[in-house]
Scaffold this motif. Structure first.
Motif, PDB file in Angstrom:
ATOM      1  N   PHE A   1       0.825  -1.226   0.000  1.00  0.00           N
ATOM      2  CA  PHE A   1       0.000   0.000   0.000  1.00  0.00           C
ATOM      3  C   PHE A   1       0.861   1.279   0.000  1.00  0.00           C
ATOM      4  CE2 PHE A   1      -2.048  -3.369   2.490  1.00  0.00           C
ATOM      5  CZ  PHE A   1      -3.190  -3.571   1.736  1.00  0.00           C
TER       6      PHE A   1
ATOM      7  N   LYS B   1      -0.487   4.258  -2.120  1.00  0.00           N
ATOM      8  CA  LYS B   1      -1.663   4.922  -1.553  1.00  0.00           C
ATOM      9  C   LYS B   1      -1.305   5.726  -0.309  1.00  0.00           C
ATOM     10  CE  LYS B   1      -5.362   1.893  -3.171  1.00  0.00           C
ATOM     11  NZ  LYS B   1      -6.511   1.029  -2.756  1.00  0.00           N
TER      12      LYS B   1
ATOM     13  N   ASN C   1       0.361   8.891  -1.363  1.00  0.00           N
ATOM     14  CA  ASN C   1      -0.606   9.861  -1.894  1.00  0.00           C
ATOM     15  C   ASN C   1      -1.412  10.518  -0.777  1.00  0.00           C
ATOM     16  OD1 ASN C   1       0.171   9.485  -4.543  1.00  0.00           O
ATOM     17  ND2 ASN C   1      -1.360   7.887  -4.939  1.00  0.00           N
ATOM     18  N   TYR C   2      -1.853   9.700   0.194  1.00  0.00           N
ATOM     19  CA  TYR C   2      -2.620  10.254   1.308  1.00  0.00           C
ATOM     20  C   TYR C   2      -1.770  11.239   2.124  1.00  0.00           C
ATOM     21  CZ  TYR C   2      -6.324   6.840   0.460  1.00  0.00           C
ATOM     22  OH  TYR C   2      -7.338   6.105  -0.097  1.00  0.00           O
TER      23      TYR C   2
END
Length: 910
Positions: A93, A96, A99-100
């Motif tokens: 992950f 992701k 990006n978060y």
């Protein structure tokens, strides 16, 4: 299933955002209702609309720019993965999570910068509504308005852009670092020899980072260009402002560094096409060397080798600039300078000076405040915060008075009675005021009250028709009026009188929606569930008058001491408002050397008292009156807020009659004039004629004299007027060298006068008079005697009163019991020429110094009969106090009074 997760996530994000912004939105809604209630909604909308525009614009630009750099960094490294979660359970992950994290960082940083930038609304509006001063600086020949209204915005834009570029550079560099595209594991020897960029990073990444660095370099060039103007505020030379080194070395250095920074930016861009890895480093090193040589070493060499050996000749023009512009910034160039020849030949008080004598202030505000609190607070929950000085025409006589409003102090309410209903609904307001003439005393040494008690009782032709004080200096809590339960009005015997508010103040709460909004905004569920609300209910907040007017006009600075005035039977607060700036060229800031602590912003170098604000004590209505139409700063604010200020010709005469020259402004001007009365640059450079505030004794300590208001006939005038007075002495000397007066009446309002004494003769200063008082054996003996009888001697302000070429010095003497808080005026000391006398009254002291009556009738010498009489009265008072202590069973007090009585009797026997 994936869509449901996204919808759920969106709902959670929206809920969090809603909760985050709900408090702000509801607070803005209640603020709008408040501004509508005080009839300044257009002020609110002008400010909030510009704040929103700036906030949204900054948030959008920052978020887009940072996201663009993040997206570009991802695109340039799409063949690589983030490496910060390697060998962990979250490795799948990683993208992701990255990006978060990026989204959160971009939003938080953009949000923070947007919040900070929204405060620039005033700077932007002043830029677009700038007013010329029609006066230019001596270096760049730009109008002063450029520095006050335009330069601050340029500086803010430069800082804003630099923050944006650095944030983008850091974000991009983090992406490249965590993707491993910036390599640090090459062999240094190989790197130096091969000098290839690809050893460090790829060409696309190099282009991205180089463009950001080049943009930062261009921004630094913009900063150096602005720094040229900052030289006009330099503190490095002999005076404040640009000096010889600044204009001949640093100015050249800033031009060189401006073009050097641009060249560095161009060089960084050009280096993109070079394969030599160290080429940008060489450019930065060369730039740093030039910076050190041109901006550091060169000005220092010029200062040491050219300026310091010939400092006066080199700096003379710049000293002239500093003197001229500082005097202009503080209005010191408008002071009218006069000579005052002291003759001391008067042998009586002439009829034309009677009004001056009748208004000599015998009551020190500190002693009087204690007396007010003891005699007129009536109940424990009332409080007098301070004592104000004003003037009224009473029974056709122009009289100076001291007065204070009786405010409600909820902190004094017993703990058991501190309920929500009492705090918010019952104890809503103070009541009435106390007033006394400055020069009248009862036989007991107490002030003669012209207005006193609850309800107010007036002994003169002034009536308090509306005594309620809902808005004041001590009113910090919000309250509700128009409720179903009546408010406490004032005490009457064993009962309390109640009332229901019938004024125009407060924000109406006619609906459940408004109750809900205020309950949320103030964090009080009781507002929502209380059954006392009616359709007439109102909430009153921002009740502290200084905070209230600042809430409407935060761009103005306000005097520390609002004062109360009785106008047409209503209590009105008058607050002096100032326009200020810290960007006036060549003007020395008032807080230089940290000697002044007068208003909140202590770095100002320009100030005008252009506005007076009148606030009704019951309704809280605010009127912003213009009193200086010549102020360009106020002219700019009038363009921004055309409905806020009322023209000077609309001021009611009964209101204008109570305008007085503000104390804070006078102190600032007087402080600056201690140095800037010297207009000759050579005298100024040598500091040959420095002044200081005169000093006096108070409470056993030497302290600077405070300015004092006085009704007097100024030299050359044919009638008395209300003026603010302050004496000056030379540095390290106590003799008086000059005194300054600020006029407050009629067409003369705002005029400053200086009266200088001859430097060839001695004129006693206040502290020298204090010394002469202490050296008078009879007076010293009497004061010592009182101090030994369980009393405390308090010496009030020593007033210097100029009368017809003479100087009269007046100092009141108070006695206060060691365990008491009720000072009594016992004696008045008058010094004139070579005489220093002390009698029970001012009239007796004046009669003795001027020989208007036999010395025996007004003798100040403590003869045996006088001393015996005083001791007898003291013995009787002590005996009565002992008996009271005995009746109360207070044996400790009884024993103390018995010991005092013994000492008094022994003194009588001696």
């Amino acid at each position: 299933m994936q869509l449901q997760k996204k919808i759920s996530l969106a709902i959670i994000v929206l809920a969090i955002a809603g909760l985050t912004f709900a408090s702000t939105l509801i607070h803005l809604l209640t603020e709008l209702w408040w501004f509508e209630a005080v009839e300044f909604a257009d002020i609110f909308w002008k400010r909030i609309s510009w704040q929103i525009i700036i906030w949204v614009g900054t948030l959008t630009v920052f978020a887009l720019f940072l996201w663009l750099n993040y997206w570009l960094a991802l695109r340039l490294t799409k063949d690589r993965a983030f490496r910060f979660l390697e060998a962990s359970a979250l490795e799948p992950f990683t993208k992701k999570v990255a990006n978060y994290i990026a989204i959160v960082l971009i939003f938080l940083s953009s949000f923070a910068v947007a919040n900070a930038s929204s405060s620039a609304w005033e700077t932007i509006l002043k830029y677009f509504n700038a007013t010329n001063f029609n006066s230019s600086d001596p270096v760049y020949d730009k109008d002063i308005g450029f520095y006050l209204f335009r330069l601050p915005l340029y500086g803010s834009i430069q800082d804003w852009l630099l923050t944006l570029l650095i944030a983008g550079l850091v974000l991009a560099a983090l992406v490249y670092l965590f993707k491993g595209t910036i390599q640090f594991n090459w062999q240094w020897k190989s790197f130096v020899v091969e000098r290839n960029w690809h050893r460090l990073l790829t060409k696309p990444i190099k282009i991205h980072l180089s463009l950001l660095l080049a943009a930062i370099a261009i921004n630094v060039a913009f900063d150096f260009w602005l720094e040229r103007y900052e030289l006009l505020y330099s503190s490095a030379g002999v005076v404040w402002g640009a000096d010889y080194t600044d204009t001949h070395a640093r100015l050249l250095a800033y031009w060189v560094m401006t073009f050097g920074s641009i060249l560095l930016g161009v060089f960084l861009i050009a280096a993109i096409w070079s394969r030599r890895a160290l080429l940008p480093v060489y450019g930065i090193i060369a730039y740093t060397i030039v910076l050190i040589l041109v901006n550091g070493i060169y000005p220092e060499l010029q200062q040491r080798l050219i300026v310091e050996p010939n400092e006066l000749a080199k700096e003379l023009p710049y000293i002239k600039h500093n003197i001229a512009y500082t005097r202009s910034a503080y209005n010191l160039d408008r002071i009218e300078d006069n000579d005052y020849q002291v003759s001391n030949t008067a042998n009586s008080i002439q009829p034309q000076n009677r009004a001056t004598i009748d208004n000599i202030r015998l009551w020190d505000y500190r002693a009087l405040l204690s007396t007010y609190r003891q005699l007129q607070e009536i109940r424990f929950y009332y409080r007098f915060k301070d004592v104000d000085v004003d003037r009224y025409t009473i029974d056709n006589n122009y009289r100076q008075v001291m007065l204070s409003p009786r405010e409600f102090d909820y902190s004094k309410v017993p703990q058991t009675a501190r309920t929500w209903v009492n705090q918010r609904l019952k104890y809503t307001h103070g009541y009435g005021l106390v007033m006394n003439p400055v020069n009248r005393v009862t036989s007991d040494g107490l002030p003669v009250f012209w207005i006193k008690n609850i309800p107010p009782v007036s002994e003169v032709d002034l009536q308090v028709k509306e005594p309620a004080i809902y808005y004041g200096e001590e009113t910090s809590d919000y309250i509700f009026t128009g409720m179903s339960t009546p408010e406490f009005d004032y005490p009457r015997g064993d009962e309390n009188t109640t009332t229901k508010y019938d004024g125009a103040g407060g924000v109406p709460i006619p609906s459940l929606l408004r109750k809900l909004a205020y309950a949320y905004d103030l964090g009080s569920l009781k507002i929502l569930i209380s059954q006392y609300f009616t359709s007439d209910s109102r909430i009153h907040y921002h009740r502290q008058v200084r905070e209230r007017v600042s809430h409407v006009a935060p761009f103005l600075k306000f005097d520390r001491d609002p004062y109360i005035a009785l106008i047409n039977g209503r209590l009105q607060w008058i607050i002096d408002a100032y326009t200020t700036s810290k960007y006036y060229p060549y003007s020395e800031p008032v807080a230089h050397e940290n000697e002044t602590n007068l208003i909140e912003d202590r770095n100002i170098n320009y100030i005008r008292n252009s506005v007076k604000v009148v606030v009704d004590a019951k309704d809280g209505t605010m009127q912003f009156y213009i009193v200086d139409n010549r102020d360009p700063v106020l002219a700019t604010y009038r363009k921004i807020f055309p409905t806020l200020f009322k023209a000077s010709n609309t001021i009611p005469p009964e209101v204008k009659a109570h305008f007085r020259y503000p104390l804070d402004l006078f102190k600032i001007q007087a402080k600056m004039y201690l140095t800037y009365h010297m207009s000759d640059p050579q005298v100024f450079y040598n500091r040959e004629d420095l002044w200081r505030f005169s000093t006096e004794l108070y409470d056993g300590a030497q302290q600077p004299s405070e300015p004092y208001y006085l009704i007097m006939r100024l030299p050359g005038e044919d009638r008395e007027e209300f003026a603010l007075i302050l004496p000056f002495t030379p540095v390290n000397k106590d003799n008086m060298i000059a005194w300054m007066a600020a006029r407050s009446d009629g067409e003369n309002y705002g005029n400053l006068l200086l009266y200088e004494f001859s430097k060839q003769e001695l004129v006693y200063g206040p502290f020298q008079i204090e010394a002469r008082i202490d050296q008078n054996p009879e007076i010293a003996q009497q004061l010592t005697l009182w101090s030994q009888q369980g009393s405390r001697v308090i010496r009030g302000d020593l007033l210097v009163i100029p009368i017809d070429g003479s100087l009269l010095y007046v100092e009141p003497i108070y006695l206060r019991a060691e365990q008491g808080e009720l000072p009594e005026l016992k004696r008045v000391i008058v010094a004139y020429n070579k005489d220093v006398v002390m009698t029970p009254t001012l009239e007796q002291s004046l009669a003795q110094v001027f020989g208007d009556s036999p010395p025996a009738a007004t003798a100040t010498q403590p003869t045996a009969n006088n001393i015996n009489s005083d001791l007898t009265r003291s013995a009787l008072d002590t005996y009565q106090k002992a008996q009271e202590a005995l009746s109360q069973g207070n044996w400790a007090e009884y024993g103390r009074y018995q010991q005092q009585l013994k000492e008094i009797l022994q003194e009588l026997d001696r």
